[in-house]
Design a protein around this motif. Structure first.
Motif, PDB file in Angstrom:
ATOM      1  N   UNK A  88      73.108 -19.007   2.305  1.00 17.44           N
ATOM      2  CA  UNK A  88      73.201 -19.700   1.030  1.00 17.44           C
ATOM      3  C   UNK A  88      72.751 -18.843  -0.031  1.00 17.44           C
ATOM      4  N   UNK A  89      73.741 -19.034  -1.037  1.00 19.63           N
ATOM      5  CA  UNK A  89      73.217 -18.134  -2.241  1.00 19.63           C
ATOM      6  C   UNK A  89      73.676 -16.548  -2.141  1.00 19.63           C
ATOM      7  N   UNK A  90      74.354 -16.287  -1.191  1.00 25.96           N
ATOM      8  CA  UNK A  90      74.947 -14.962  -1.044  1.00 25.96           C
ATOM      9  C   UNK A  90      76.327 -15.067  -0.999  1.00 25.96           C
ATOM     10  N   UNK A  91      76.788 -13.630  -1.191  1.00 22.91           N
ATOM     11  CA  UNK A  91      78.191 -13.401  -1.035  1.00 22.91           C
ATOM     12  C   UNK A  91      78.472 -13.197   0.446  1.00 22.91           C
ATOM     13  N   UNK A  92      79.817 -13.823   0.944  1.00 17.84           N
ATOM     14  CA  UNK A  92      80.027 -13.563   2.512  1.00 17.84           C
ATOM     15  C   UNK A  92      80.475 -12.297   2.576  1.00 17.84           C
ATOM     16  N   UNK A  93      80.448 -11.742   3.940  1.00 16.75           N
ATOM     17  CA  UNK A  93      81.045 -10.357   4.312  1.00 16.75           C
ATOM     18  C   UNK A  93      82.418  -9.984   4.021  1.00 16.75           C
ATOM     19  N   UNK A  94      82.897  -8.933   3.785  1.00 16.87           N
ATOM     20  CA  UNK A  94      84.252  -8.502   3.440  1.00 16.87           C
ATOM     21  C   UNK A  94      84.721  -7.483   4.634  1.00 16.87           C
ATOM     22  N   UNK A  95      83.657  -7.267   5.553  1.00 14.13           N
ATOM     23  CA  UNK A  95      84.215  -6.299   6.488  1.00 14.13           C
ATOM     24  C   UNK A  95      83.440  -6.905   7.987  1.00 14.13           C
ATOM     25  N   UNK A  96      84.192  -6.743   9.027  1.00  9.69           N
ATOM     26  CA  UNK A  96      83.866  -7.020  10.216  1.00  9.69           C
ATOM     27  C   UNK A  96      83.803  -5.867  11.230  1.00  9.69           C
ATOM     28  N   UNK A  97      82.511  -5.650  12.223  1.00  5.80           N
ATOM     29  CA  UNK A  97      82.416  -4.600  12.883  1.00  5.80           C
ATOM     30  C   UNK A  97      82.111  -5.423  14.122  1.00  5.80           C
ATOM     31  N   UNK A  98      83.061  -5.014  15.484  1.00  8.28           N
ATOM     32  CA  UNK A  98      82.862  -5.819  16.658  1.00  8.28           C
ATOM     33  C   UNK A  98      82.967  -4.632  17.746  1.00  8.28           C
ATOM     34  N   UNK A  99      82.203  -4.983  18.592  1.00  6.05           N
ATOM     35  CA  UNK A  99      82.096  -3.823  19.751  1.00  6.05           C
ATOM     36  C   UNK A  99      83.473  -3.993  20.632  1.00  6.05           C
ATOM     37  N   UNK A 100      83.674  -2.560  20.967  1.00  4.78           N
ATOM     38  CA  UNK A 100      85.091  -2.398  21.657  1.00  4.78           C
ATOM     39  C   UNK A 100      85.081  -3.044  23.047  1.00  4.78           C
ATOM     40  N   UNK A 101      84.027  -3.463  23.592  1.00  4.25           N
ATOM     41  CA  UNK A 101      84.132  -4.214  24.790  1.00  4.25           C
ATOM     42  C   UNK A 101      83.845  -5.830  24.828  1.00  4.25           C
ATOM     43  N   UNK A 102      83.976  -6.188  23.514  1.00  6.04           N
ATOM     44  CA  UNK A 102      83.933  -7.835  23.274  1.00  6.04           C
ATOM     45  C   UNK A 102      84.931  -8.722  24.093  1.00  6.04           C
ATOM     46  N   UNK A 103      84.773  -9.932  24.266  1.00  4.68           N
ATOM     47  CA  UNK A 103      85.612 -10.860  24.977  1.00  4.68           C
ATOM     48  C   UNK A 103      86.656 -10.897  23.975  1.00  4.68           C
TER      49      UNK A 103
END
Length: 390
Positions: A88-103
């Motif tokens: 709350x009160x902050x800007x949202x993320x503009x980038x996403x980092x995900x693990x290579x072995x994610x579901x």
């Protein structure tokens, strides 16, 4: 072969519904009221949901008010992995980092544009490269980043250093989510100890009903700007639609049962897993178990026998009355080479033969012995074929 004679060793795909949970689901199905109604019938349905919310919260050390019920782990991941997830009160993320072995629900289910997504590499044991993550966050500078990493891998059982990843992410002003679907109920999961901002769960991995899951937030100081399911104000506005009271009640019952026997069940399954692994090596000395150097779930091991293709082996085990799997169960029943094993650098010919054994509440010592008998039959055929070809 009769169904009663079959051996089910695919709990990571779905753990069979516990009888106690089935009874809870049945009783909840009989409730006539809509949980949003103010009359007595509605309040009774609402009470079932709120009791389940408390039980699911206890499973992961969360506050009940921060548990949001969804149709499953996939929807929960889709809901939170968006530029609209923010404090709350902050800007949202503009980038996403995900693990290579994610579901796949993380790799394919997020709501970021492709050019705003980065993939965190893993080593040969499937462990996240935290140095790479830290460097990527440093390069991002003032850009706010959302990171998503599994707590436990569904194919290999490998446990990730999520708490350390969370520390690094927060030092750089980012947000972090963990997919705890496979870990919950199999090892301790504590939201505060992990230090994550959000985690996701699914009931059918712990002996609950299929079709219900949850997004669990670290506090009530988060919002999601663009909801997936819009309409009424259910689930505090995070997820519209009349709640699936029976499934949610079953989720709560399964969470309570898993929490009550967590330590004992983990020890029991670890013993059975090691017995199964010993039997495998007795029968097939050239077998290879994936990620043996990494900390893993007590119920899971993935293995390959050189020269044996996964598709052939799955059919052979199935005919022998043993249910195993290869890769994720969320790929429309297809048997294909695993992106998890590719990310780990497993040699393609070997990766095409990897099978997964995942134990659970129904597994007994007799099941392990039956697995060994099936192995002897399947592997014996392979070795005979190799000998005749020599």
């Amino acid at each position: 072969m009769a169904v009663s004679q079959r051996i089910y060793l695919d709990h990571n795909a779905t753990s069979p519904l516990r009888p106690e949970v089935a009874e809870v689901v049945l009783q909840a199905l009989k409730l006539p009221g809509n949980p949003s109604s103010v009359h007595a019938e509605g309040r009774a349905a609402r009470a079932e949901i709120e009791q389940a919310r408390e039980k699911v919260a206890r499973l992961v050390g969360a506050r009940p008010k921060n548990v949001i019920f969804t149709s499953g782990g996939t929807e929960a991941a889709n809901l939170v992995l968006t530029p609209g997830f923010r404090r709350l009160g902050q800007a949202g993320p503009t980038r996403l980092l995900v693990g290579a072995a994610e579901h796949p629900c993380v790799l394919n289910g997020h709501r970021f544009s492709p050019d705003a997504v980065g993939v965190i590499p893993v080593d040969s044991n499937g462990i996240l490269d935290l140095a790479w993550l830290k460097a990527a966050l440093e390069r991002a500078g003032e850009e706010r980043v959302l990171v998503s990493v599994q707590l436990a891998n569904n194919e290999t059982g490998v446990l990730q250093p999520v708490a350390e990843a969370a520390r690094i992410v927060h030092e750089h002003g980012g947000l972090i989510h963990t997919d705890a679907v496979q870990a919950a109920g199999k090892c301790p999961v504590d939201l505060a100890e992990l230090g994550v901002d959000a985690l996701t769960l699914s009931a059918h991995k712990i002996g609950g009903p299929k079709g219900v899951g949850a997004l669990v937030l670290a506090s009530d100081q988060f919002e999601i700007a663009e909801k997936l399911v819009r309409g009424g104000g259910q689930e505090k506005g995070f997820r519209a639609g009349t709640e699936n009271v029976a499934a949610i009640a079953g989720f709560g019952a399964a969470a309570e049962l898993a929490m009550a026997s967590l330590e004992q069940e983990a020890a029991r399954l670890l013993n059975l897993r090691e017995e199964a692994r010993a039997e495998l090596f007795r029968i097939a000395p050239d077998a290879i178990v994936v990620a043996t150097s990494a900390e893993r779930l007590p119920n899971t091991f993935a293995f390959a026998i050189p020269g044996l293709k996964a598709e052939t082996a799955l059919i052979a085990f199935d005919l022998a009355g043993v249910a195993l799997s290869s890769g994720s169960a969320c790929s429309s029943g297809k048997v294909k080479r695993s992106h998890v094993l590719d990310a780990m650098g497993v040699e393609p010919a070997l990766a095409e033969g990897v099978l997964r054994v995942s134990l659970g509440w129904t597994t007994t010592k007799e099941d392990v012995l039956r697995f060994a008998e099936a192995c002897e039959r399947v592997v014996g055929t392979l070795y005979k074929r190799k000998a005749s070809a020599a």
